[in-house]
Design an enzyme around this catalytic site. Structure first.
Site, PDB file in Angstrom:
ATOM      1  N   CYS A 243       0.789  -1.240   0.000  1.00 31.10           N
ATOM      2  CA  CYS A 243       0.000   0.000   0.000  1.00 31.10           C
ATOM      3  C   CYS A 243       0.823   1.294   0.000  1.00 31.10           C
ATOM      4  O   CYS A 243       0.569   2.165  -0.830  1.00 31.10           O
ATOM      5  CB  CYS A 243      -0.971   0.037   1.171  1.00 31.10           C
ATOM      6  SG  CYS A 243      -1.588  -1.551   1.681  1.00 31.10           S
ATOM      7  N   ARG A 272       6.027 -11.266   5.921  1.00 24.58           N
ATOM      8  CA  ARG A 272       5.440 -11.019   7.242  1.00 24.58           C
ATOM      9  C   ARG A 272       5.968 -12.032   8.234  1.00 24.58           C
ATOM     10  O   ARG A 272       6.145 -13.198   7.895  1.00 24.58           O
ATOM     11  CB  ARG A 272       3.908 -11.119   7.169  1.00 24.58           C
ATOM     12  CG  ARG A 272       3.332 -10.026   6.300  1.00 24.58           C
ATOM     13  CD  ARG A 272       1.846 -10.043   6.273  1.00 24.58           C
ATOM     14  NE  ARG A 272       1.356  -9.071   5.290  1.00 24.58           N
ATOM     15  CZ  ARG A 272       0.110  -8.965   4.893  1.00 24.58           C
ATOM     16  NH1 ARG A 272      -0.807  -9.776   5.395  1.00 24.58           N
ATOM     17  NH2 ARG A 272      -0.241  -8.067   4.007  1.00 24.58           N
ATOM     18  N   GLN A 290       0.832 -11.020  -2.981  1.00 28.24           N
ATOM     19  CA  GLN A 290      -0.566 -10.592  -2.922  1.00 28.24           C
ATOM     20  C   GLN A 290      -0.989 -10.121  -4.298  1.00 28.24           C
ATOM     21  O   GLN A 290      -0.224  -9.442  -4.976  1.00 28.24           O
ATOM     22  CB  GLN A 290      -0.679  -9.389  -1.993  1.00 28.24           C
ATOM     23  CG  GLN A 290      -0.861  -9.709  -0.552  1.00 28.24           C
ATOM     24  CD  GLN A 290      -1.131  -8.425   0.213  1.00 28.24           C
ATOM     25  OE1 GLN A 290      -0.460  -7.418   0.015  1.00 28.24           O
ATOM     26  NE2 GLN A 290      -2.119  -8.461   1.081  1.00 28.24           N
ATOM     27  N   ASP A 292      -2.677  -7.564  -5.276  1.00 27.06           N
ATOM     28  CA  ASP A 292      -3.105  -6.352  -4.586  1.00 27.06           C
ATOM     29  C   ASP A 292      -3.594  -5.315  -5.579  1.00 27.06           C
ATOM     30  O   ASP A 292      -3.149  -5.289  -6.714  1.00 27.06           O
ATOM     31  CB  ASP A 292      -1.859  -5.802  -3.870  1.00 27.06           C
ATOM     32  CG  ASP A 292      -2.220  -5.073  -2.603  1.00 27.06           C
ATOM     33  OD1 ASP A 292      -3.422  -4.850  -2.366  1.00 27.06           O
ATOM     34  OD2 ASP A 292      -1.297  -4.709  -1.866  1.00 27.06           O
ATOM     35  N   HIS A 294      -5.198  -0.976  -5.505  1.00 24.26           N
ATOM     36  CA  HIS A 294      -5.764   0.176  -4.812  1.00 24.26           C
ATOM     37  C   HIS A 294      -6.570   0.992  -5.799  1.00 24.26           C
ATOM     38  O   HIS A 294      -6.111   1.219  -6.913  1.00 24.26           O
ATOM     39  CB  HIS A 294      -4.647   0.997  -4.164  1.00 24.26           C
ATOM     40  CG  HIS A 294      -3.935   0.230  -3.090  1.00 24.26           C
ATOM     41  ND1 HIS A 294      -2.797  -0.494  -3.334  1.00 24.26           N
ATOM     42  CD2 HIS A 294      -4.252   0.026  -1.793  1.00 24.26           C
ATOM     43  CE1 HIS A 294      -2.425  -1.105  -2.212  1.00 24.26           C
ATOM     44  NE2 HIS A 294      -3.299  -0.817  -1.260  1.00 24.26           N
ATOM     45  N   LYS A 374     -15.397  -3.153   5.354  1.00 29.87           N
ATOM     46  CA  LYS A 374     -14.894  -4.050   4.308  1.00 29.87           C
ATOM     47  C   LYS A 374     -15.879  -5.172   3.990  1.00 29.87           C
ATOM     48  O   LYS A 374     -16.799  -5.446   4.767  1.00 29.87           O
ATOM     49  CB  LYS A 374     -13.567  -4.661   4.735  1.00 29.87           C
ATOM     50  CG  LYS A 374     -13.713  -5.577   5.953  1.00 29.87           C
ATOM     51  CD  LYS A 374     -12.478  -6.427   6.161  1.00 29.87           C
ATOM     52  CE  LYS A 374     -12.640  -7.276   7.422  1.00 29.87           C
ATOM     53  NZ  LYS A 374     -11.569  -8.236   7.608  1.00 29.87           N
ATOM     54  N   HIS A 420      -8.537  -0.704  -0.713  1.00 30.33           N
ATOM     55  CA  HIS A 420      -7.585  -1.800  -0.964  1.00 30.33           C
ATOM     56  C   HIS A 420      -8.424  -2.972  -1.424  1.00 30.33           C
ATOM     57  O   HIS A 420      -9.508  -3.194  -0.900  1.00 30.33           O
ATOM     58  CB  HIS A 420      -6.901  -2.340   0.288  1.00 30.33           C
ATOM     59  CG  HIS A 420      -6.326  -1.371   1.228  1.00 30.33           C
ATOM     60  ND1 HIS A 420      -4.988  -1.100   1.258  1.00 30.33           N
ATOM     61  CD2 HIS A 420      -6.879  -0.646   2.217  1.00 30.33           C
ATOM     62  CE1 HIS A 420      -4.740  -0.245   2.229  1.00 30.33           C
ATOM     63  NE2 HIS A 420      -5.865   0.043   2.839  1.00 30.33           N
TER      64      HIS A 420
END
Ligand code: ZN
Length: 553
Positions: A243, A272, A290, A292, A294, A374, A420
Site C-alpha cells: 500500500c 510477514r 498478494q 493487490d 488500490h 470491508k 484496498h
C-alpha cells in the site's frame, strides 16, 4: 484440562508427561463408550466466582485458576457435573451421556497453553461427535479425502513446490512445474486486469523505515514485520504490504477528477513475520505474493466503482471453477478514524453493491477495522471447506497520512476515497487451495504439463519429436517420454503425474500422421489427426473447462 468446541468437533487439553499414542486414543474412546452406555446425567450449577476460584487454588488446579483470574470475570460461573467429573463449562449440555450417538477421537498434538509458546506445552486431543453414525462416517470419509489431497503431499509428488530448512521456514521454492501453473494464473490475472481498466505497477521489496512510520505500519503492524535493516546508516524495512508504495506513486503528480477512478494493481511479494508454530505449507507462509490493488475514487462515484469491483471479483473467482461464496460485510467499530459521513457512504455503497449483485451476505456489526469498513468473500472448495480469498477494504487513514488529493470539477482540492482489494488473496495460498480443490487434476488451461507423448518403441521417437514440435508451436505444454520402457509403465507414470492428455504413438499412428489419445478422467478417445487434436486442446484450454470426472470403474 479444558474442553473447547471448534467448527468441526471439539478438543481437550491435558498436561501429561508423554504425548498420547494412537493406542491411548483407542483406550480413551473405549472408556467414552462405557460412559455413553451409562447414560450419566449432566447437572448444571451456578457458583460464585471467588468461591470456586478459592477451591481450585486449594486444589492446585493452576489452569482453571488462570482462566478464572484472567479470562472469566462474571460474578457467577456455571459448573457441570457428570458422575465424578466436574468442570467449568458455559454449557449448554445434552441431558445425559446416552445422547451421544457417534464420536471419534481424530488426532492429538502438542499445544501451548493459551497458544503462547512461553507457556507449558499441553497435549491436545481432537475429536468429533455427530447425532447419527452416518454423519460421522461421511465426515471421516471427507477427512480421508482431504488427507489424500493435502497440498504439501501433492506439491511434492507432482514436483510443483518445495519448502526446505535451508531456505527457511515459510518460504516457498516454486519448481518449474509449479511455476508454470503460477505463470498461467498470473497471465490470466494480468490480462483480465488490463482489459478491465487497471494499470499494473511494480514496487520494491524494501523501503526506508520512514515510509512505514508515515503509513502507520511501525505503530500498528510491527509484530508482523521482519526486523529492520541498516543500509548506509539508514534504516530500511522489508515490506509487509504494498500500500504505501502505491500511495507514494499517487503523489508523483497532481491528480484531477478526470483521472479518477485510478485502479492500480500489483502482484506484490510481501514478507510477514509469522510465529513458527502457525506456519503451514502454502497456507500460512512468511513470504507471499498478494494480488493487490488500490482504487482511488471520487466520493460521489463510489457506488459505481463498488458495483463494478464486485462483479469483477466474482468473475475472476468463477474463472477458477469456484461457484459457491460466503460474503460478509464488516461495519464501523467503536474506535475508528475518519468522518461519520464517509463511513456512512462507504457502508451504504458496499451494502447496495452486494444487493445489486444479488449476493447473500451476513453483517458483522462493528467488525470493521478502525480505518474503514470491508467485504470479505469466502470460497467453498470441492470438500465444502471454506477459504477466505477476496477482500474489498476501505481505508480512510492512508489518504490522510499521505495527504492525497485531486482537483475536482470546480477547481477545489479534495481527498479521494481509497479502497484496498485483493481477489485471490495470496498466490501461494490460492495455489494451495486450487491444488487441494482439484486434487492435483488441474483444468487443462492450468495443468503444468498438458500432454505427454508416449512412443511404444524407440524407433517411433523421431515421429514423437515431430508431434511435440507441432504442439509446442501452438503453445501446448507437452513433453515426450523417450525412455526404453514398456508402454504400460509409461502410461502408469503419466497417470501418477496426473497429466491430462496421453498421446500414444505406434507404427499405425505414425503411418497415418495421427496419435492415439487418452484423456485423463474420460478414457480412450481413439486415433486423432494432429489438426483435430490441436483444435480439441485449444478449445478446451480456451473454455477453462474443469477436468472431466473419472469414470466409475
Ligand atoms: Zn493496500
Amino acid at each position: 484440562m479444558m474442553l473447547s468446541p471448534i467448527e468441526e468437533g471439539f478438543y481437550y487439553d491435558f498436561e501429561v508427561p508423554e504425548p498420547f499414542s494412537p493406542e491411548d486414543l483407542e483406550k480413551i474412546e473405549a472408556r467414552m463408550g462405557e460412559i455413553v452406555a451409562e447414560k450419566a446425567p449432566f447437572t448444571r450449577e451456578e457458583v460464585n466466582h471467588d468461591e470456586i476460584l478459592k477451591l481450585y487454588q486449594e486444589r492446585g488446579e493452576t489452569y482453571k485458576v488462570d482462566l478464572l483470574e484472567n479470562t472469566i470475570s462474571d460474578e457467577t460461573v456455571s459448573i457441570y457435573t457428570q458422575s465424578r467429573f466436574r468442570d467449568l463449562c458455559r454449557g449448554p449440555h445434552i441431558p445425559h451421556t446416552g445422547f451421544v450417538k457417534a464420536f471419534k477421537l481424530t488426532s492429538s498434538s502438542g499445544a501451548y497453553w493459551r497458544g503462547d509458546e512461553r507457556n507449558t506445552m499441553l497435549q491436545r486431543i481432537y475429536g468429533v461427535s455427530y447425532p447419527k453414525r452416518g454423519m460421522l462416517d461421511k465426515y471421516l470419509g471427507r477427512m480421508e479425502e482431504a488427507k489424500k489431497r493435502d497440498h504439501r503431499i501433492l506439491g511434492k509428488q507432482l514436483e510443483l513446490i518445495a519448502i526446505s530448512d535451508e531456505i527457511g521456514p515459510g518460504l516457498i521454492l516454486w519448481l518449474p512445474k509449479g511455476a508454470r501453473v503460477r505463470n498461467e494464473i498470473e497471465n490470466f490475472w494480468r490480462e483480465e486486469h488490463l482489459k478491465a481498466g487497471y494499470e499494473l505497477v511494480y514496487s520494491p521489496h524494501v523501503a526506508r523505515l520512514g515510509l512505514w512510520e508515515k503509513s502507520g505500519h511501525t505503530e500498528f503492524y510491527r509484530e508482523s514485520m521482519f526486523p529492520e535493516m541498516k543500509i548506509d546508516n539508514n534504516s530500511y524495512q522489508l515490506k509487509p504490504m504494498n500500500c504505501p508504495f502505491h500511495m507514494a506513486m499517487y503523489r508523483t503528480k497532481r491528480r484531477s477528477y478526470r483521472d479518477l477512478p485510478l485502479r492500480w494493481a500489483e502482484l506484490g511479494t510481501v514478507y510477514r513475520y509469522e510465529r513458527p508454530g502457525v506456519l503451514h505449507g502454502l497456507m500460512r507462509v512468511r513470504g507471499f505474493t498478494q494480488d493487490d490493488a488500490h482504487h482511488f475514487v471520487e466520493p460521489d462515484k463510489i457506488d459505481e466503482e463498488l458495483d463494478w469491483l464486485i462483479s469483477f471479483c466474482l468473475h475472476i473467482l468463477k474463472s477458477f471453477g469456484f461457484t459457491e461464496f460466503e460474503v460478509s460485510l464488516s461495519t464501523r467499530p467503536e474506535k475508528k478514524i475518519g468522518a461519520d459521513a464517509d463511513w456512512e457512504s462507504a457502508e451504504k455503497g458496499l451494502r447496495k453493491a452486494l444487493q445489486k449483485a444479488e449476493i447473500d451476505f451476513t453483517v458483522d456489526e462493528g467488525g470493521g477495522a478502525f480505518y474503514g469498513p470491508k467485504i470479505d468473500i469466502i470460497i467453498k472448495d470441492a470438500l465444502g471447506r471454506r477459504w477466505q480469498c477476496s477482500t474489498i477494504q476501505f481505508d480512510f487513514s492512508l489518504p490522510e497520512r499521505f495527504d492525497l488529493s485531486y482537483v475536482d470539477s470546480s477547481g477545489e482540492l479534495k481527498r479521494p476515497l481509497m479502497i484496498h482489494r485483493a481477489l485471490l488473496g495470496s498466490i501461494e495460498r490460492f495455489f494451495g487451495v486450487l491444488l487441494e480443490n482439484f486434487a492435483g487434476d488441474f483444468p487443462l488451461w492450468l495443468a503444468p504439463i498438458q500432454a505427454r507423448i508416449l512412443p511404444i518403441t524407440d524407433e517411433l521417437n523421431t515421429y514423437a519429436g515431430e508431434v511435440m514440435t507441432a504442439l509446442k508451436k501452438v503453445g501446448i505444454r507437452v513433453e515426450t517420454d523417450t525412455r526404453s520402457e514398456k508402454i504400460g509403465h509409461k502410461i502408469r507414470e503419466a497417470e501418477l503425474m496426473k497429466i491430462p492428455y496421453m498421446l500414444i504413438i505406434g507404427g499405425r499412428e505414425r503411418d497415418s500422421g495421427a496419435v492415439s489419445v487418452r484423456r485423463r478422467g474420460e478414457g480412450d478417445l481413439g486415433a486423432m489427426g494432429l489438426n483435430d487434436l490441436i483444435t480439441r486442446l485449444e478449445t478446451e484450454i480456451k473454455s477453462k473447462a474443469l477436468s472431466p470426472k473419472k469414470q466409475p470403474k
